[in-house]
Design a protein around this motif. Sequence first.
Motif, mmCIF file in Angstrom:
data_model
loop_
_atom_site.group_PDB
_atom_site.id
_atom_site.type_symbol
_atom_site.label_atom_id
_atom_site.label_comp_id
_atom_site.label_asym_id
_atom_site.label_seq_id
_atom_site.Cartn_x
_atom_site.Cartn_y
_atom_site.Cartn_z
ATOM 1 N N ILE A 1 -1.943 -15.872 -19.376
ATOM 2 C CA ILE A 1 -1.054 -17.011 -19.114
ATOM 3 C C ILE A 1 0.108 -16.581 -18.230
ATOM 4 O O ILE A 1 0.450 -17.234 -17.252
ATOM 5 N N TYR A 2 0.685 -15.417 -18.578
ATOM 6 C CA TYR A 2 1.815 -14.929 -17.788
ATOM 7 C C TYR A 2 1.405 -14.741 -16.323
ATOM 8 O O TYR A 2 2.104 -15.158 -15.402
ATOM 9 N N ASN A 3 0.248 -14.116 -16.118
ATOM 10 C CA ASN A 3 -0.187 -13.859 -14.747
ATOM 11 C C ASN A 3 -0.501 -15.140 -13.983
ATOM 12 O O ASN A 3 -0.271 -15.227 -12.774
ATOM 13 N N LYS A 4 -1.022 -16.134 -14.692
ATOM 14 C CA LYS A 4 -1.288 -17.413 -14.028
ATOM 15 C C LYS A 4 0.011 -18.066 -13.580
ATOM 16 O O LYS A 4 0.112 -18.587 -12.475
ATOM 17 N N ILE A 5 1.004 -18.015 -14.485
ATOM 18 C CA ILE A 5 2.305 -18.593 -14.120
ATOM 19 C C ILE A 5 2.890 -17.838 -12.936
ATOM 20 O O ILE A 5 3.354 -18.427 -11.960
ATOM 21 N N LEU A 6 2.808 -16.503 -13.019
ATOM 22 C CA LEU A 6 3.353 -15.671 -11.946
ATOM 23 C C LEU A 6 2.731 -16.045 -10.598
ATOM 24 O O LEU A 6 3.426 -16.223 -9.596
ATOM 25 N N PHE A 7 1.418 -16.204 -10.589
ATOM 26 C CA PHE A 7 0.733 -16.563 -9.356
ATOM 27 C C PHE A 7 1.251 -17.900 -8.824
ATOM 28 O O PHE A 7 1.543 -18.032 -7.632
ATOM 29 N N ASN A 8 1.408 -18.859 -9.719
ATOM 30 C CA ASN A 8 1.901 -20.164 -9.278
ATOM 31 C C ASN A 8 3.345 -20.113 -8.777
ATOM 32 O O ASN A 8 3.711 -20.841 -7.859
ATOM 33 N N VAL A 9 4.136 -19.221 -9.376
ATOM 34 C CA VAL A 9 5.507 -19.065 -8.890
ATOM 35 C C VAL A 9 5.495 -18.488 -7.465
ATOM 36 O O VAL A 9 6.234 -18.941 -6.585
ATOM 37 N N PHE A 10 4.611 -17.513 -7.243
ATOM 38 C CA PHE A 10 4.468 -16.963 -5.883
ATOM 39 C C PHE A 10 4.135 -18.077 -4.892
ATOM 40 O O PHE A 10 4.772 -18.202 -3.847
ATOM 41 N N ILE A 11 3.128 -18.879 -5.231
ATOM 42 C CA ILE A 11 2.691 -19.944 -4.332
ATOM 43 C C ILE A 11 3.830 -20.933 -4.071
ATOM 44 O O ILE A 11 4.119 -21.279 -2.934
ATOM 45 N N ALA A 12 4.469 -21.367 -5.166
ATOM 46 C CA ALA A 12 5.532 -22.371 -5.042
ATOM 47 C C ALA A 12 6.661 -21.848 -4.170
ATOM 48 O O ALA A 12 7.256 -22.591 -3.389
ATOM 49 N N SER A 13 6.938 -20.534 -4.266
ATOM 50 C CA SER A 13 8.076 -19.983 -3.527
ATOM 51 C C SER A 13 7.872 -20.056 -2.020
ATOM 52 O O SER A 13 8.818 -19.910 -1.258
ATOM 53 N N MET A 14 6.627 -20.287 -1.606
ATOM 54 C CA MET A 14 6.382 -20.319 -0.156
ATOM 55 C C MET A 14 7.059 -21.504 0.536
ATOM 56 O O MET A 14 7.245 -21.478 1.737
ATOM 57 N N ILE A 15 7.410 -22.545 -0.227
ATOM 58 C CA ILE A 15 8.091 -23.669 0.433
ATOM 59 C C ILE A 15 9.588 -23.424 0.584
ATOM 60 O O ILE A 15 10.256 -24.166 1.291
ATOM 61 N N ILE A 16 10.130 -22.409 -0.096
ATOM 62 C CA ILE A 16 11.583 -22.196 0.007
ATOM 63 C C ILE A 16 11.950 -21.773 1.418
ATOM 64 O O ILE A 16 11.476 -20.755 1.896
ATOM 65 N N PRO A 17 12.771 -22.546 2.119
ATOM 66 C CA PRO A 17 13.194 -22.109 3.445
ATOM 67 C C PRO A 17 14.158 -20.928 3.327
ATOM 68 O O PRO A 17 14.921 -20.871 2.357
ATOM 69 N N PHE A 18 14.099 -20.034 4.287
ATOM 70 C CA PHE A 18 14.954 -18.849 4.228
ATOM 71 C C PHE A 18 16.428 -19.219 4.080
ATOM 72 O O PHE A 18 17.174 -18.581 3.352
ATOM 73 N N GLN A 19 16.826 -20.292 4.759
ATOM 74 C CA GLN A 19 18.240 -20.693 4.705
ATOM 75 C C GLN A 19 18.708 -21.040 3.294
ATOM 76 O O GLN A 19 19.894 -20.984 3.014
ATOM 77 N N SER A 20 17.765 -21.400 2.431
ATOM 78 C CA SER A 20 18.168 -21.749 1.067
ATOM 79 C C SER A 20 18.453 -20.537 0.188
ATOM 80 O O SER A 20 19.001 -20.676 -0.887
ATOM 81 N N VAL A 21 18.052 -19.367 0.630
ATOM 82 C CA VAL A 21 18.336 -18.172 -0.169
ATOM 83 C C VAL A 21 19.282 -17.210 0.519
ATOM 84 O O VAL A 21 19.841 -16.328 -0.118
ATOM 85 N N MET A 22 19.480 -17.391 1.834
ATOM 86 C CA MET A 22 20.129 -16.311 2.589
ATOM 87 C C MET A 22 21.552 -15.998 2.123
ATOM 88 O O MET A 22 21.922 -14.830 2.036
ATOM 89 N N LEU A 23 22.335 -17.015 1.775
ATOM 90 C CA LEU A 23 23.725 -16.731 1.420
ATOM 91 C C LEU A 23 23.813 -15.945 0.118
ATOM 92 O O LEU A 23 24.571 -14.981 0.011
ATOM 93 N N GLN A 24 23.019 -16.361 -0.862
ATOM 94 C CA GLN A 24 23.022 -15.648 -2.140
ATOM 95 C C GLN A 24 22.418 -14.258 -1.957
ATOM 96 O O GLN A 24 22.802 -13.308 -2.620
ATOM 97 N N LEU A 25 21.450 -14.159 -1.042
ATOM 98 C CA LEU A 25 20.819 -12.866 -0.773
ATOM 99 C C LEU A 25 21.851 -11.861 -0.265
ATOM 100 O O LEU A 25 21.837 -10.688 -0.638
ATOM 101 N N VAL A 26 22.748 -12.341 0.595
ATOM 102 C CA VAL A 26 23.808 -11.476 1.102
ATOM 103 C C VAL A 26 24.585 -10.881 -0.070
ATOM 104 O O VAL A 26 24.871 -9.690 -0.128
ATOM 105 N N ARG A 27 24.868 -11.745 -1.040
ATOM 106 C CA ARG A 27 25.611 -11.321 -2.220
ATOM 107 C C ARG A 27 24.810 -10.287 -3.032
ATOM 108 O O ARG A 27 25.313 -9.215 -3.364
ATOM 109 N N VAL A 28 23.568 -10.643 -3.325
ATOM 110 C CA VAL A 28 22.723 -9.766 -4.146
ATOM 111 C C VAL A 28 22.524 -8.412 -3.473
ATOM 112 O O VAL A 28 22.645 -7.363 -4.109
ATOM 113 N N THR A 29 22.243 -8.437 -2.165
ATOM 114 C CA THR A 29 22.007 -7.165 -1.486
ATOM 115 C C THR A 29 23.261 -6.308 -1.425
ATOM 116 O O THR A 29 23.166 -5.088 -1.411
ATOM 117 N N SER A 30 24.435 -6.951 -1.408
ATOM 118 C CA SER A 30 25.618 -6.091 -1.358
ATOM 119 C C SER A 30 25.912 -5.502 -2.732
ATOM 120 O O SER A 30 26.375 -4.375 -2.826
#
Lengths: 280, 294
Positions: A104-133
Amino acid sequence: MERALEKYTGKLFIFEIISIILGLMFLAPFYFVLVNSVKTLGEILTDAASLPAIFHWGNYSKVWDIINFPKILFNSFQITVISVIGIVLISSMTAYRLVRRPTIYNKILFNVFIASMIIPFQSVMLQLVRVTSILELRGNLFGIVSCYLGFGLALSVFLFHGFIKTVPMEIEEAAVVDGCTPFGVFFRIVFPLLRPIMVTVTMLNCLWIWNDYLLPVLVIGSNKELLTIPLAITKFFGQYTKQWDMALAGLAIGVTPIIVFFLFLQKYIVEGITAGSIKG
Amino acid sequence: MHSRRKGSEWLQQIVFTGPGQLFFFVIVLVPFLLGFYYSFTDWNGLDLDKANWTGLSNIQKIMTDDKLWASLWFTIRFAVVTVITVNVLAFLLAVLLVQPLKTRKALRTVFFMPNVIGGILLGFIWQFIFTKGFNTVGELTNIPFFQLPWLGTDTTAFWGIVIVFVWQTAGYMMVIYIAALAGLPKDLLEAARIDGAGYWDLLKSVMIPLIMPAITICLFLTISNAFKTFDLNLSLTKGGPGTSTQSLAYNIYAEALNNNRYGLGTAKAMLFFFCVSLITITQVWITKRKEVEA
């Protein structure tokens, strides 16, 4: 019957002419860049269409030094190669496990991977700057490669997942009977079988990572030691906006590596894109 | 024995999926989820502690942000125009280049080539073409098209970006359409032709329904790429003249990095995410229903 249809008719000749004209139109921008990159600025400004009176190769050698071309070529190459090898290895392993152990966990994980493909880069980039620093991933090679691994995984896992489903289990079972460990089964039996889809994953990721601009801007930032080709050319272009002779030589140098790469490997690139899009 | 097997299962799960999960969670998932939080704060991009919860005030600011709505309008117009143009052109090129032409291999390469160069460099190349190249051609040929103030006015700059986007993307979609057309069952086409179907009938009733999966994927790729355009706007016009060619993606970037309003930028980015998902999911759902089995 088939042969007769393939005969070179007048209609085909007209198609040929139309296609060639369209092709020349598509190539025109490259003509403008190449021709003007060996002119003096004065010559460009008076006539940007004709062939140069004298070839000014000096533009190229100047630009070569200013942007430190060998260095940025090496940087782009290094980042792309390490990231792509990482993506191929990690995503094929993940996909293999997700296919062979559909808990079940792996099935959910796979679906999360697939779903994440619609996230545009701009929607994560600002927080990413924070996380990477916070994680001190900014301005170093490991940091930028980590980012490419993160963003490259979803599509690659998806492609490997689709392919591994078609790999028959019997070979693996036979290998286990012969005393192969689970990791041995993957690396010695399955991994070599994944070659066709590996070509796809490699090509799609190479093109994307090589040409990427925004992620390096945000993550490499001001570290001059890691400047990639798109970053270096952009900076260079900003300084020489009105000096077209230099700017064009810079652009020509900047696009050459990927065009050479493409011309040598176009069969694989086109195959990769076709396979990737049909699977998708 | 039982627990040893269990242990080995755990070890395998960790070795095989661990690295993938680690990078994915840290780089994509955590930042994405953080976005939901930051959208409701006045975060300035520097420290997390100074991000005060401001409730719905970002949403209110967005509602009255004319520039954002202008960028949304730009992005929608841009997407509609490019999706149609790219796909029509790509399909025509594919139809031409599945014919047994002598130059078809070389031409496929030519049409695909712009695609391997990144948007940033393509934008710079076209900046030169629009500002200098077209001028010269205009002087030589007196064709009004080349004498327009390309990139100088709102309308021409819009079409300028459209031209470059189409030039860049058409070859990629062409490759997908070629694969689809080449995979059509020959006997079916032959049968339709013997039944007296003209090329138009053949196209409408046989070829297009059969290549619907390719159309689904090409539309998906063009729509999502058009909605996310950033590189071209940056390198070709910097969003100008004024902010007339500012795409949504560019607007988010500018809000955060030029104005240091990361909280507001994140709120816009989350809205952007909902827009893109809604549109692409709807499109895939609609075109998937039109797919048929050969």
